[in-house]
Design a protein around this motif. Structure first.
Motif, mmCIF file in Angstrom:
data_model
loop_
_atom_site.group_PDB
_atom_site.id
_atom_site.type_symbol
_atom_site.label_atom_id
_atom_site.label_comp_id
_atom_site.label_asym_id
_atom_site.label_seq_id
_atom_site.Cartn_x
_atom_site.Cartn_y
_atom_site.Cartn_z
ATOM 1 N N GLY A 65 27.477 68.485 57.594
ATOM 2 C CA GLY A 65 27.746 67.424 56.616
ATOM 3 C C GLY A 65 26.529 66.551 56.388
ATOM 4 N N THR A 66 26.670 65.630 55.452
ATOM 5 C CA THR A 66 25.596 64.674 55.167
ATOM 6 C C THR A 66 26.106 63.260 55.405
ATOM 7 O OG1 THR A 66 24.006 63.927 53.509
ATOM 8 C CG2 THR A 66 26.185 64.422 52.695
ATOM 9 N N LEU A 67 25.171 62.359 55.661
ATOM 10 C CA LEU A 67 25.521 60.934 55.757
ATOM 11 C C LEU A 67 25.164 60.238 54.453
ATOM 12 C CD1 LEU A 67 24.022 60.450 59.333
ATOM 13 C CD2 LEU A 67 26.412 60.849 58.726
ATOM 14 N N ALA A 68 24.697 61.019 53.466
ATOM 15 C CA ALA A 68 24.082 60.433 52.269
ATOM 16 C C ALA A 68 25.014 60.322 51.072
ATOM 17 C CB ALA A 68 22.864 61.256 51.876
ATOM 18 N N LYS A 69 26.153 60.962 51.106
ATOM 19 C CA LYS A 69 26.989 60.959 49.898
ATOM 20 C C LYS A 69 28.226 60.093 50.144
ATOM 21 C CE LYS A 69 24.916 65.393 48.761
ATOM 22 N NZ LYS A 69 23.835 65.053 47.855
ATOM 23 N N GLY A 70 29.317 60.690 50.604
ATOM 24 C CA GLY A 70 30.504 59.867 50.862
ATOM 25 C C GLY A 70 30.217 58.685 51.792
ATOM 26 N N ILE B 83 30.579 76.067 57.658
ATOM 27 C CA ILE B 83 30.935 75.436 56.380
ATOM 28 C C ILE B 83 30.094 74.192 56.113
ATOM 29 C CG2 ILE B 83 32.795 73.874 57.160
ATOM 30 C CD1 ILE B 83 34.402 74.866 54.698
ATOM 31 N N ASP B 84 29.655 74.064 54.873
ATOM 32 C CA ASP B 84 28.943 72.876 54.412
ATOM 33 C C ASP B 84 29.982 71.981 53.739
ATOM 34 O OD1 ASP B 84 27.824 71.283 52.233
ATOM 35 O OD2 ASP B 84 25.906 72.288 52.539
ATOM 36 N N GLU B 85 30.216 70.811 54.351
ATOM 37 C CA GLU B 85 31.207 69.874 53.805
ATOM 38 C C GLU B 85 30.509 68.654 53.189
ATOM 39 O OE1 GLU B 85 34.829 69.765 53.687
ATOM 40 O OE2 GLU B 85 35.490 70.048 55.768
ATOM 41 N N VAL B 86 29.273 68.892 52.746
ATOM 42 C CA VAL B 86 28.449 67.785 52.242
ATOM 43 C C VAL B 86 29.156 66.985 51.132
ATOM 44 C CG1 VAL B 86 26.388 67.449 50.801
ATOM 45 C CG2 VAL B 86 26.201 68.621 52.983
ATOM 46 N N HIS B 87 29.827 67.686 50.219
ATOM 47 C CA HIS B 87 30.470 66.975 49.109
ATOM 48 C C HIS B 87 31.927 66.629 49.408
ATOM 49 C CE1 HIS B 87 27.057 67.208 46.423
ATOM 50 N NE2 HIS B 87 26.814 68.354 47.047
ATOM 51 N N ALA B 88 32.298 66.630 50.665
ATOM 52 C CA ALA B 88 33.695 66.357 51.015
ATOM 53 C C ALA B 88 33.847 65.347 52.151
ATOM 54 C CB ALA B 88 34.385 67.663 51.402
ATOM 55 N N SER C 208 19.547 69.927 58.066
ATOM 56 C CA SER C 208 20.563 70.434 59.005
ATOM 57 C C SER C 208 20.940 71.869 58.652
ATOM 58 C CB SER C 208 21.789 69.518 59.073
ATOM 59 O OG SER C 208 22.341 69.320 57.804
ATOM 60 N N ASN C 209 21.113 72.172 57.389
ATOM 61 C CA ASN C 209 21.432 73.548 56.989
ATOM 62 C C ASN C 209 20.272 74.492 57.270
ATOM 63 O OD1 ASN C 209 24.068 73.551 55.970
ATOM 64 N ND2 ASN C 209 23.427 72.793 53.973
ATOM 65 N N GLU C 210 19.105 74.078 56.815
ATOM 66 C CA GLU C 210 17.941 74.953 56.933
ATOM 67 C C GLU C 210 17.628 75.233 58.402
ATOM 68 O OE1 GLU C 210 13.644 76.091 56.377
ATOM 69 O OE2 GLU C 210 14.487 74.557 57.674
ATOM 70 N N PHE D 78 29.458 79.144 53.915
ATOM 71 C CA PHE D 78 29.991 78.744 52.608
ATOM 72 C C PHE D 78 30.180 77.228 52.569
ATOM 73 C CE2 PHE D 78 34.629 78.363 53.776
ATOM 74 C CZ PHE D 78 34.531 78.803 55.099
ATOM 75 N N GLU D 79 30.562 76.715 51.398
ATOM 76 C CA GLU D 79 30.778 75.268 51.245
ATOM 77 C C GLU D 79 32.269 75.006 51.081
ATOM 78 O OE1 GLU D 79 28.304 73.617 48.125
ATOM 79 O OE2 GLU D 79 26.631 74.920 48.644
ATOM 80 N N SER D 80 32.678 73.768 51.249
ATOM 81 C CA SER D 80 34.088 73.458 50.962
ATOM 82 C C SER D 80 34.201 73.071 49.496
ATOM 83 C CB SER D 80 34.639 72.376 51.897
ATOM 84 O OG SER D 80 33.914 71.170 51.784
HETATM 85 N N1 PMP Z 1 24.415 70.843 50.909
HETATM 86 C C1 PMP Z 1 24.820 70.660 49.643
HETATM 87 C C2 PMP Z 1 25.956 71.479 49.152
HETATM 88 C C3 PMP Z 1 24.198 69.722 48.809
HETATM 89 O O1 PMP Z 1 24.595 69.570 47.547
HETATM 90 C C4 PMP Z 1 23.125 68.962 49.324
HETATM 91 C C5 PMP Z 1 22.383 67.899 48.512
HETATM 92 N N2 PMP Z 1 22.755 67.638 47.276
HETATM 93 C C6 PMP Z 1 22.729 69.190 50.642
HETATM 94 C C7 PMP Z 1 23.383 70.127 51.403
HETATM 95 C C8 PMP Z 1 21.612 68.398 51.236
HETATM 96 O O2 PMP Z 1 22.100 67.166 51.694
HETATM 97 P P1 PMP Z 1 21.128 65.904 51.793
HETATM 98 O O3 PMP Z 1 21.063 65.303 50.451
HETATM 99 O O4 PMP Z 1 21.735 65.046 52.838
HETATM 100 O O5 PMP Z 1 19.797 66.447 52.215
#
Ligand code: PMP
Length: 406
Positions: free
Chosen positions: A244-249, A213-218, A118-120, A184-186
């Motif tokens: 965001g991601t569906l893989a963490k929280g 904003i990347d809220e992947v870790h939030a 999604s970011n790339e 940037f990230e949160s």
């Molecule tokens: N953004 C950040 C800040 C991450 O730390 C990560 C993965 N650790 C990603 C994006 C990629 O997310 P995903 O694991 O869902 O590919």
């Protein structure tokens, strides 16, 4: 094979720098997270407590999520059957996108196969839509953002981590009429610090820049409904694209962006990383949907409260034991080791002698000299597990002659 030597040379150089990665093969049992078994090549199995999972809330083992996934696999089967455009869209994809847009208070959302993609895909595509855009990128942004920005071949400026004054000076140096985007990230995943989101939004307003904003870790972890730090701080409406991601929280797999309909529709229509790949399996979309919905309720609020309490307790225990806890405002609990070999030795001894699994974090994931162990306590980690962890750490710390905080 031709050129085999080049591959071997590349591997040898990674190994000589201590950067060669060895994966731990984990066997898990439903409902037992963070307990697992490490499986070794000789067939041996060892019970371990996992201390480095990004399934921060344990939603990957949540009964409702698993039931939702069972239902989906029974009715929809395994794969999605195609790209989103060619038979790969199901009601789970459609409902999940609606849910994500609603979670972040945005008009629309778009699913990708991972947060990385999604970011790339999004950042590289924005530059096709705005060819003159200048992207301002935090120095600690994740590799997926950096790759997207690089691929876009647009003008880019890297600002010092969380340094709004530096960001301002870079923007001021550029033509006032050039389109600008701040990426940037949160929550930064290795240090556990949080971006000055409001100040960045103020600057974006002043200079007419877009915000990403990347809220992947939030996501799932902060805010009344798990909408991330931007929800917690009532700033979501000031961000143009939330990723965001569906893989963490949320404990499953996949990534997404949310924003205005035209923005999301343009990315949907132009991003190769979205268009030319098989869509997320319906079963994953179903699991994520159940997880997000659950985390928006009181159950979610309770889990978030217990999660924060676990992180606070572990930090306190590290401090009390004079272990070199790095400053972190969030659920991420890093201990500074500052040496790659010792970091690896610590991790190996924790695993083999104490059944404690935490992966060493070395260069290039973090700068040289800041090697660390990064603990991610979940609501399921008990005080007893924490006490065992601290006493194991103290024993190995002394054995390796590492310094303690004073
Ligand atoms: N953004 C950040 C800040 C991450 O730390 C990560 C993965 N650790 C990603 C994006 C990629 O997310 P995903 O694991 O869902 O590919």
């Amino acid at each position: 094979m031709r050129h085999l030597q080049a591959f071997e040379d590349a591997l040898n150089s990674i190994k000589s720098e201590g950067r060669y990665r060895v994966f731990i093969d984990l066997k898990r049992h439903r409902g037992e997270f963070p307990r697992a078994a490490a499986r070794y090549e000789d067939g041996r199995e060892q019970d371990v407590i996992v201390w480095c999972s990004n399934d921060y809330l344990g939603m990957g083992q949540d009964n409702d999520v698993l039931d939702g996934m069972h239902e989906a696999i029974d009715s929809f089967g395994a794969g999605s059957g195609g790209t989103r455009n060619i038979s790969g869209t199901t009601r789970y994809h459609v409902d999940l996108e609606k849910e994500l847009a609603d979670l972040h208070g945005k008009e629309a959302a778009l699913l990708f196969t991972s947060g990385y993609v999604s970011n790339e895909a999004t950042l590289s595509t924005i530059a096709k839509i705005l060819p003159d855009v200048i992207i301002y990128s935090d120095a600690l942004n994740h590799a997926s953002m950096i790759e997207g920005i690089r691929r876009s071949s647009c003008a880019r400026r890297v600002f010092r981590h969380n340094d709004v004054a530096h960001l301002r000076s870079l923007i001021e140096n550029d033509p006032a009429d050039a389109p600008k985007l701040i990426a940037f990230e949160s929550v930064y995943s290795m240090d556990g610090d949080v971006a000055p989101i409001e100040e960045i939004c103020d600057l974006a307003d002043e200079f007419g820049a877009l915000t990403y904003i990347d809220e992947v870790h939030a996501v799932g972890l902060y805010g009344e409904e798990g909408g991330g730090v931007t929800e917690r701080d009532s700033l979501a409406h000031r961000i143009d694209i939330i990723e965001g991601t569906l893989a963490k929280g949320f404990g499953v797999m996949g990534g997404y962006i949310t924003g205005k309909t035209a923005v999301i529709d343009a990315i949907r229509s132009m991003a190769p990383g979205f268009i030319f790949t098989t869509s997320t399996c319906p079963v994953l979309a179903a699991g994520a949907l159940t997880s997000i919905r659950k985390l928006r309720t009181d159950d979610g609020r309770d889990l978030r409260r217990r999660h924060q309490a676990a992180a606070a307790m572990l930090k306190q225990k590290f401090k009390d034991a004079n272990l070199p806890l790095m400053e972190s405002e969030t659920h991420i609990v890093p201990l500074l080791v500052a040496d790659p070999e010792r970091c690896k030795a610590l991790s190996d001894t924790l695993l083999h002698d104490f059944g404690i699994y935490v992966q060493p974090i070395n260069y290039p994931t973090v700068p040289k000299g800041t090697e660390r162990l990064r603990f991610t306590p979940s609501p399921n980690h008990t005080e007893e597990m924490m006490d065992e962890l601290v006493s194991a750490l103290l024993a190995i710390w002394a054995q390796l002659g590492l310094e303690r905080a004073s």
